[in-house]
Motif scaffolding. Structure first.
Motif, PDB file in Angstrom:
ATOM      1  N   UNK A  79       0.857  -1.192   0.000  1.00 38.20           N
ATOM      2  CA  UNK A  79       0.000   0.000   0.000  1.00 38.20           C
ATOM      3  C   UNK A  79       0.888   1.235   0.000  1.00 38.20           C
ATOM      4  N   UNK A  80       0.891   2.004  -1.078  1.00 39.07           N
ATOM      5  CA  UNK A  80       1.728   3.204  -1.117  1.00 39.07           C
ATOM      6  C   UNK A  80       1.308   4.220  -0.059  1.00 39.07           C
ATOM      7  N   UNK A  81       2.243   5.070   0.317  1.00 37.12           N
ATOM      8  CA  UNK A  81       1.931   6.136   1.256  1.00 37.12           C
ATOM      9  C   UNK A  81       1.137   7.251   0.595  1.00 37.12           C
ATOM     10  N   UNK A  82       0.596   8.134   1.412  1.00 43.56           N
ATOM     11  CA  UNK A  82      -0.167   9.278   0.905  1.00 43.56           C
ATOM     12  C   UNK A  82       0.779  10.394   0.461  1.00 43.56           C
ATOM     13  N   UNK A  83       0.339  11.163  -0.525  1.00 38.30           N
ATOM     14  CA  UNK A  83       1.054  12.371  -0.931  1.00 38.30           C
ATOM     15  C   UNK A  83       0.145  13.570  -0.771  1.00 38.30           C
ATOM     16  N   UNK A  84       0.666  14.635  -0.126  1.00 40.79           N
ATOM     17  CA  UNK A  84      -0.068  15.885  -0.002  1.00 40.79           C
ATOM     18  C   UNK A  84       0.886  17.040  -0.288  1.00 40.79           C
ATOM     19  N   UNK A  85       0.331  18.135  -0.790  1.00 45.16           N
ATOM     20  CA  UNK A  85       1.108  19.356  -0.990  1.00 45.16           C
ATOM     21  C   UNK A  85       1.010  20.227   0.272  1.00 45.16           C
ATOM     22  N   UNK A  86       2.059  21.011   0.536  1.00 42.20           N
ATOM     23  CA  UNK A  86       1.995  21.958   1.650  1.00 42.20           C
ATOM     24  C   UNK A  86       2.843  23.183   1.331  1.00 42.20           C
ATOM     25  N   UNK A  87       2.525  24.289   1.998  1.00 47.86           N
ATOM     26  CA  UNK A  87       3.265  25.539   1.852  1.00 47.86           C
ATOM     27  C   UNK A  87       4.149  25.717   3.086  1.00 47.86           C
TER      28      UNK A  87
END
Length: 478
Positions: free
Chosen positions: A150-158
């Motif tokens: 199960x791949x990890x999650x990806x999120x964008x952040x500033x």
């Protein structure tokens, strides 16, 4: 063709190489997951997190390499917070600590010329990982990391808001903004086309006069390193400004490519390296902010640093060259300030990381609260300590690693007893060979660990003597 892993070596602060040659997507796809796994193996028991921060600077294709890092790291099961835009390296170090991540992987080649790109590895504590960790990364490259079910999650952040808010809390930001707005202080910022772009404006407002703001992966044909040879435009704008406006204080601040090194230019257009800025910061932070703690300097730091520390009864701890050695000390001792001659300065009240924007704020605070031009402040400290000196450094390319080995063996088997006509009275070997001469000047000879380059450092009473000693050292090296 399989990737040759034994040629991937980490230096004092990361792995770097020429884009398309040593530094490629294929090699990065091998290194990044291993780095994430080593961070997990080393720090998960402390942090309890599987999150990796991924960031980047403004170099050629840096955002593309960062996305590749995010993809390969999430593919082996780690959650990723990917920066939505460029930011200073210390902003990612701050994010690692603030967001309780395992660490940060930052795509940058710092102050090196535009053909280079690299990877810096930061720990959960907000600083460069120690040598034992990068050694483990090198050792495990031949093994790799299997894909996760199960791949990890990806999120964008500033990364900018939390970081700049943290810096604002460190100084009297309102006083600095008022000084600039009223004309008491004119501030020029040379961001050298790098990740510091827009940083001081975020902190101090749009009256900051920023130069070299546009993205330029070739860095104007030079390198984003805060050295006089790359600062002709800044010297020119300060001279022009002072010809037309002699009121108030004027300063130019210089930031390297990933905004973790700083230098300055005073109101008379004189260059001031961290060899000068660190003593000023020691004096300001103890005198006006009542900071206390140990001063940590590298062996190549100016003799003025311990002399100013002595004025305030502060102890001094000396390390090898490389900010990670300063960071190691910051993790185990109460440190006021740690700094190196190449421009990296960090603070025990922040994170164990060199931070050029925070250093800039403290330098500005020292100017505004003392009412002194930086050059005047330096002369004041020289008078207080009775010590006046000049300093310079040369990075001398060698023909090959074999030449490097020959010179190193020569130093080991035939110790120098005289340099440029002066007797050698002491030799320190913390990092390289630092020779103390009969008149208390010093010459340091140090080899790069990853390339055929000889680094020569010298401090003496006059710049003429510095150049004479460095010329002797170049001739000795052949």
């Amino acid at each position: 063709m399989p990737v040759v892993t034994n040629s991937i070596k980490f230096g004092t602060d990361g792995w770097r190489g020429v884009i398309g040659d040593e530094f490629t997507f294929e090699r990065l796809a091998l290194v990044a997951p291993v780095a994430a796994k080593v961070l997990y193996d080393t720090y998960f028991s402390t942090v309890g997190s599987r999150t990796i921060i991924v960031g980047y600077d403004r170099r050629f294709m840096a955002e593309d390499f960062a996305r590749a890092v995010a993809d390969t790291v999430s593919a082996v099961g780690f959650d990723v917070l990917l920066s939505e835009d460029y930011a200073p390296t210390p902003a990612y170090s701050w994010a690692a600590k603030e967001l309780n991540a395992l660490g940060a992987l930052v795509i940058t080649a710092s102050h090196n010329p535009g053909k280079y790109l690299g990877l810096k590895v930061k720990g959960y504590f907000g600083g460069s990982v120690p040598s034992e960790v990068t050694k483990k990364i090198e050792e495990q490259l031949s093994v790799g990391v299997p894909l996760a079910a199960t791949p990890g999650k990806q999120e964008k952040f500033d990364p900018w808001p939390s970081y700049t808010q943290a810096l604002e809390r460190k100084v009297d930001i309102a006083k600095l903004r008022e000084a600039i707005a009223s004309g008491k202080l004119t501030l020029f910022a040379d961001v050298m086309h790098g990740a510091a772009a827009g940083g001081l404006a975020r902190l101090l407002g749009n009256q900051v006069k920023e130069i070299n703001s546009q993205r330029d992966p070739l860095f104007g044909g030079g390198a984003p390193e805060p050295l006089p040879k790359y600062l002709s435009k800044l010297f020119e704008v300060i001279k022009t400004h002072r010809e037309t406006d002699k009121s108030g204080l004027t300063v130019g601040l210089v930031f390297d490519g990933d905004c973790d090194r700083i230098a300055a230019v005073d109101g008379e257009a004189n260059f001031l390296s961290s060899q000068v800025l660190i003593p000023i910061l020691i004096d300001h932070l103890t005198l006006r902010r009542n900071f206390s703690g140990e001063i940590v300097k590298t062996v190549s730091g100016s003799d003025l640093m311990p002399l100013v520390a002595a004025l305030h009864n502060l102890s001094v701890f000396e390390t090898a060259v490389g900010y990670k050695y300063i960071a190691d000390r910051m993790l185990v001792a109460k440190v006021l300030l740690g700094g190196e001659e190449s421009g990296g300065i960090g603070y025990g009240s922040h994170i164990p990381e060199r931070d050029a924007l925070l250093s800039a704020l403290y330098v500005l605070e020292a100017i505004v609260e003392s009412g002194l031009d930086l050059g005047e402040y330096n002369r004041y400290l020289q008078k207080q300590t009775g010590f006046t000196s000049a300093y310079d450094r040369i990075d001398l390319p060698l023909a090959s690693m074999e030449v490097r080995s020959r010179l190193l063996q020569q130093l080991q088997t035939k110790p120098l007893t005289e340099i440029a006509g002066l007797a050698v009275i002491d030799c320190q070997t913390i990092d390289g060979y630092k020779y103390r001469l009969a008149d208390q000047s010093w010459l340091m000879i140090r080899f790069s660990g990853t390339e055929p380059v000889l680094r020569l450092y010298c401090e003496a009473s006059t710049i003429e003597q510095v150049h004479q000693t460095l010329a002797w050292a170049k001739q000795w090296a052949g």
